[in-house]
Motif scaffolding. Sequence first.
Motif, PDB file in Angstrom:
ATOM      1  N   PRO A 138       7.896   3.287  12.980  1.00 59.86           N
ATOM      2  CA  PRO A 138       8.080   4.178  11.887  1.00 59.86           C
ATOM      3  C   PRO A 138       8.047   3.321  10.434  1.00 59.86           C
ATOM      4  O   PRO A 138       8.342   2.246  10.384  1.00 59.86           O
ATOM      5  CB  PRO A 138       9.563   4.666  12.028  1.00 59.86           C
ATOM      6  N   LEU A 139       7.499   3.990   9.706  1.00 58.03           N
ATOM      7  CA  LEU A 139       7.291   3.273   8.303  1.00 58.03           C
ATOM      8  C   LEU A 139       8.220   3.583   7.290  1.00 58.03           C
ATOM      9  O   LEU A 139       8.675   4.705   7.006  1.00 58.03           O
ATOM     10  CB  LEU A 139       5.803   3.367   7.637  1.00 58.03           C
ATOM     11  N   ILE A 140       8.488   2.570   6.451  1.00 52.66           N
ATOM     12  CA  ILE A 140       9.513   2.747   5.223  1.00 52.66           C
ATOM     13  C   ILE A 140       8.623   2.706   4.169  1.00 52.66           C
ATOM     14  O   ILE A 140       7.899   1.658   3.901  1.00 52.66           O
ATOM     15  CB  ILE A 140      10.530   1.823   5.172  1.00 52.66           C
ATOM     16  N   THR A 141       8.746   3.506   3.305  1.00 55.32           N
ATOM     17  CA  THR A 141       7.993   3.373   1.904  1.00 55.32           C
ATOM     18  C   THR A 141       8.900   3.383   0.733  1.00 55.32           C
ATOM     19  O   THR A 141       9.840   4.327   0.708  1.00 55.32           O
ATOM     20  CB  THR A 141       7.038   4.758   1.616  1.00 55.32           C
ATOM     21  N   VAL A 142       8.830   2.667  -0.074  1.00 55.94           N
ATOM     22  CA  VAL A 142       9.511   2.612  -1.356  1.00 55.94           C
ATOM     23  C   VAL A 142       9.000   2.687  -2.674  1.00 55.94           C
ATOM     24  O   VAL A 142       7.778   1.858  -2.718  1.00 55.94           O
ATOM     25  CB  VAL A 142      10.510   1.127  -1.298  1.00 55.94           C
ATOM     26  N   ASP A 175      14.168  -5.615 -15.528  1.00 54.33           N
ATOM     27  CA  ASP A 175      13.028  -4.518 -15.702  1.00 54.33           C
ATOM     28  C   ASP A 175      11.860  -5.178 -14.987  1.00 54.33           C
ATOM     29  O   ASP A 175      10.763  -4.718 -15.082  1.00 54.33           O
ATOM     30  CB  ASP A 175      12.725  -4.539 -17.259  1.00 54.33           C
ATOM     31  N   ASP A 176      12.193  -5.939 -13.977  1.00 51.74           N
ATOM     32  CA  ASP A 176      10.910  -6.374 -12.921  1.00 51.74           C
ATOM     33  C   ASP A 176      10.791  -5.500 -11.916  1.00 51.74           C
ATOM     34  O   ASP A 176      11.474  -5.577 -10.788  1.00 51.74           O
ATOM     35  CB  ASP A 176      11.109  -7.735 -12.629  1.00 51.74           C
ATOM     36  N   ASP A 177       9.986  -4.570 -12.137  1.00 47.17           N
ATOM     37  CA  ASP A 177       9.964  -3.269 -10.629  1.00 47.17           C
ATOM     38  C   ASP A 177       9.421  -3.901  -9.598  1.00 47.17           C
ATOM     39  O   ASP A 177       9.747  -3.334  -8.623  1.00 47.17           O
ATOM     40  CB  ASP A 177       9.121  -2.286 -11.312  1.00 47.17           C
ATOM     41  N   GLU A 178       8.581  -4.873  -9.709  1.00 42.73           N
ATOM     42  CA  GLU A 178       8.057  -5.451  -8.356  1.00 42.73           C
ATOM     43  C   GLU A 178       8.962  -6.196  -7.743  1.00 42.73           C
ATOM     44  O   GLU A 178       9.203  -5.869  -6.454  1.00 42.73           O
ATOM     45  CB  GLU A 178       6.639  -6.526  -8.880  1.00 42.73           C
ATOM     46  N   ASP A 179       9.804  -6.829  -8.345  1.00 46.72           N
ATOM     47  CA  ASP A 179      11.146  -7.305  -7.681  1.00 46.72           C
ATOM     48  C   ASP A 179      11.956  -6.295  -7.106  1.00 46.72           C
ATOM     49  O   ASP A 179      12.517  -6.499  -6.010  1.00 46.72           O
ATOM     50  CB  ASP A 179      11.723  -8.298  -8.524  1.00 46.72           C
ATOM     51  N   LEU A 180      12.254  -5.232  -7.880  1.00 50.60           N
ATOM     52  CA  LEU A 180      13.131  -4.368  -7.579  1.00 50.60           C
ATOM     53  C   LEU A 180      12.749  -3.626  -6.208  1.00 50.60           C
ATOM     54  O   LEU A 180      13.323  -3.254  -5.197  1.00 50.60           O
ATOM     55  CB  LEU A 180      13.406  -3.142  -8.553  1.00 50.60           C
ATOM     56  N   ALA A 181      11.122  -3.297  -6.078  1.00 51.18           N
ATOM     57  CA  ALA A 181      10.594  -2.767  -4.930  1.00 51.18           C
ATOM     58  C   ALA A 181      10.800  -3.391  -3.871  1.00 51.18           C
ATOM     59  O   ALA A 181      11.123  -2.994  -2.550  1.00 51.18           O
ATOM     60  CB  ALA A 181       9.055  -2.332  -5.238  1.00 51.18           C
ATOM     61  N   GLU A 182      10.620  -4.830  -3.712  1.00 50.69           N
ATOM     62  CA  GLU A 182      10.794  -5.689  -2.634  1.00 50.69           C
ATOM     63  C   GLU A 182      12.111  -5.779  -2.386  1.00 50.69           C
ATOM     64  O   GLU A 182      12.643  -5.795  -1.083  1.00 50.69           O
ATOM     65  CB  GLU A 182      10.041  -7.075  -3.141  1.00 50.69           C
ATOM     66  N   VAL A 183      13.032  -5.791  -3.016  1.00 54.60           N
ATOM     67  CA  VAL A 183      14.511  -5.924  -2.794  1.00 54.60           C
ATOM     68  C   VAL A 183      14.971  -4.286  -2.117  1.00 54.60           C
ATOM     69  O   VAL A 183      15.711  -4.784  -1.219  1.00 54.60           O
ATOM     70  CB  VAL A 183      15.536  -6.261  -4.155  1.00 54.60           C
ATOM     71  N   ALA A 184      14.516  -3.439  -2.660  1.00 55.26           N
ATOM     72  CA  ALA A 184      14.810  -2.049  -2.263  1.00 55.26           C
ATOM     73  C   ALA A 184      14.302  -1.979  -0.729  1.00 55.26           C
ATOM     74  O   ALA A 184      14.849  -1.504   0.098  1.00 55.26           O
ATOM     75  CB  ALA A 184      14.319  -0.981  -3.196  1.00 55.26           C
ATOM     76  N   LYS A 210      13.261   5.080 -12.497  1.00 52.74           N
ATOM     77  CA  LYS A 210      13.456   4.344 -13.683  1.00 52.74           C
ATOM     78  C   LYS A 210      12.749   4.808 -14.796  1.00 52.74           C
ATOM     79  O   LYS A 210      11.375   5.441 -14.652  1.00 52.74           O
ATOM     80  CB  LYS A 210      12.860   2.907 -13.556  1.00 52.74           C
ATOM     81  N   PRO A 211      13.203   4.941 -15.890  1.00 51.11           N
ATOM     82  CA  PRO A 211      12.507   5.755 -17.068  1.00 51.11           C
ATOM     83  C   PRO A 211      11.312   5.001 -17.648  1.00 51.11           C
ATOM     84  O   PRO A 211      11.309   3.761 -17.700  1.00 51.11           O
ATOM     85  CB  PRO A 211      13.696   5.917 -17.952  1.00 51.11           C
ATOM     86  N   ASP A 212      10.266   5.778 -18.195  1.00 54.14           N
ATOM     87  CA  ASP A 212       9.588   5.193 -18.980  1.00 54.14           C
ATOM     88  C   ASP A 212       8.706   4.277 -18.512  1.00 54.14           C
ATOM     89  O   ASP A 212       8.030   3.356 -19.016  1.00 54.14           O
ATOM     90  CB  ASP A 212      10.093   4.465 -20.316  1.00 54.14           C
ATOM     91  N   ARG A 213       8.245   4.569 -17.254  1.00 60.53           N
ATOM     92  CA  ARG A 213       7.307   3.631 -16.607  1.00 60.53           C
ATOM     93  C   ARG A 213       5.831   4.379 -16.614  1.00 60.53           C
ATOM     94  O   ARG A 213       5.677   5.233 -16.287  1.00 60.53           O
ATOM     95  CB  ARG A 213       7.817   3.447 -14.952  1.00 60.53           C
ATOM     96  N   SER A 214       4.778   3.454 -16.868  1.00 64.88           N
ATOM     97  CA  SER A 214       3.368   3.796 -16.785  1.00 64.88           C
ATOM     98  C   SER A 214       2.643   3.682 -15.591  1.00 64.88           C
ATOM     99  O   SER A 214       1.565   4.230 -15.193  1.00 64.88           O
ATOM    100  CB  SER A 214       2.575   3.214 -17.851  1.00 64.88           C
ATOM    101  N   GLN A 215       3.348   3.114 -14.549  1.00 72.89           N
ATOM    102  CA  GLN A 215       2.901   2.963 -13.140  1.00 72.89           C
ATOM    103  C   GLN A 215       3.843   2.796 -12.299  1.00 72.89           C
ATOM    104  O   GLN A 215       5.130   2.564 -12.824  1.00 72.89           O
ATOM    105  CB  GLN A 215       1.919   1.417 -13.028  1.00 72.89           C
ATOM    106  N   CYS A 216       3.731   2.866 -10.888  1.00 68.16           N
ATOM    107  CA  CYS A 216       4.729   2.808  -9.792  1.00 68.16           C
ATOM    108  C   CYS A 216       4.395   1.392  -9.265  1.00 68.16           C
ATOM    109  O   CYS A 216       3.177   1.186  -8.907  1.00 68.16           O
ATOM    110  CB  CYS A 216       4.435   3.844  -8.943  1.00 68.16           C
ATOM    111  N   GLN A 217       5.549   0.989  -8.635  1.00 70.38           N
ATOM    112  CA  GLN A 217       5.410  -0.324  -7.857  1.00 70.38           C
ATOM    113  C   GLN A 217       5.851   0.544  -6.257  1.00 70.38           C
ATOM    114  O   GLN A 217       6.866   1.090  -6.049  1.00 70.38           O
ATOM    115  CB  GLN A 217       6.386  -1.317  -7.963  1.00 70.38           C
ATOM    116  N   ILE A 218       4.749   0.296  -5.376  1.00 68.64           N
ATOM    117  CA  ILE A 218       4.947   0.849  -4.125  1.00 68.64           C
ATOM    118  C   ILE A 218       4.955  -0.129  -3.193  1.00 68.64           C
ATOM    119  O   ILE A 218       4.033  -1.180  -3.040  1.00 68.64           O
ATOM    120  CB  ILE A 218       3.735   1.771  -3.617  1.00 68.64           C
ATOM    121  N   ARG A 219       5.874  -0.120  -1.960  1.00 68.83           N
ATOM    122  CA  ARG A 219       6.003  -0.890  -0.968  1.00 68.83           C
ATOM    123  C   ARG A 219       6.162  -0.310   0.285  1.00 68.83           C
ATOM    124  O   ARG A 219       7.101   0.734   0.274  1.00 68.83           O
ATOM    125  CB  ARG A 219       7.193  -1.846  -1.340  1.00 68.83           C
TER     126      ARG A 219
END
Length: 324
Positions: free
Chosen positions: A303-307, A38-47, A140-149
């Motif tokens: 070229p830029l990658i956005t996750v 449930d660590d969206d920050e970690d997931l964004a960095e891994v992705a 991911k369900p039920d998120r109140s904010q987005c993690q963007i990288r």
Amino acid sequence: WPKLVQLLSESLTEPRFELADLNLLKEEAIDELRSLADDDEDLAEVALRRVLYGIDHPYGRDARGTEGTIQSITVADVQRFYDRNVRCNGGLMGIVGDFDDSIVEDVSQLLGGIEGTPSDSFTWPEVPETVAHRTVFVDKPDRSQCQIRLGVSRLDHRAANFPAFVLANDCFGVGFQSRLMQEIREKHGWSYYAYSAPSLGRGDTAWTVGLAPSNDAVGVALKRVYELFDAARSDGFTIEELNQMRSARLKGMPFLVETAIKRLDLEMAKEWMHFDRVKNTAAMRALEVDAVNEAFHDTLDRPLITVIVGTWDDVGATLLDNAE
């Protein structure tokens, strides 16, 4: 010191690979993975790393593995890894403290006892080239904010213009006075944090931008980041911005070497990463604003990658409305 050498020698040359110990470590590793689910920050960095580097590059794979790969590790696997990788040739050891010349003999004896079979020399695979801008959404369900990288790869921290790029990055996304933090947090309050930073590695250096806007602000916040990119590309940074960030860097130089362990870390980075942070910072004294802007311009031209990690049903429409 003699007791420390003895313990180090025993742990390095006479390791005990017991099944019970391995199973305990596997359980701890799996528990850590589950806690990160449930660590969206970690997931964004891994992705982001997965998209930047791909599954065939070591940086594109999470070194923590998966539950399946962890469960499959055997004692024999650990033993083989030790035999091939724990050896004195190719290793790097740093020691700092109040020692006399006898330490050289102690360390030589310690390293001389490591007799692992040398593995084949490792060659870093080529980093895949990003040929076009790409956006990846992780739903991911039920998120109140987005993690963007956002990120680009294939930077060279050994290049002559890297100090200029670091200074430009400071202007763009380091600290409360940077453009990114001023716009995203201070002026609009869209995200608690907003930053940009280079990430140095032996196999590649990447540049990453990160923020975590609320669902209702994600579209406008991401659009504003792209606008800041365009402004930096077209107009560059001002001499006032440059001097402010340069002053902060140069004033911070004494803190880079204020303790013995910090000086050791710097030396290890020079040996391991071929990166001299003190020299890199000192080079900022003579940088002209044109050189700083040119270094940043070269990066923004890639070229830029956005996750984005969030709940698509809640933010998909606003993202599409603000897409360009």
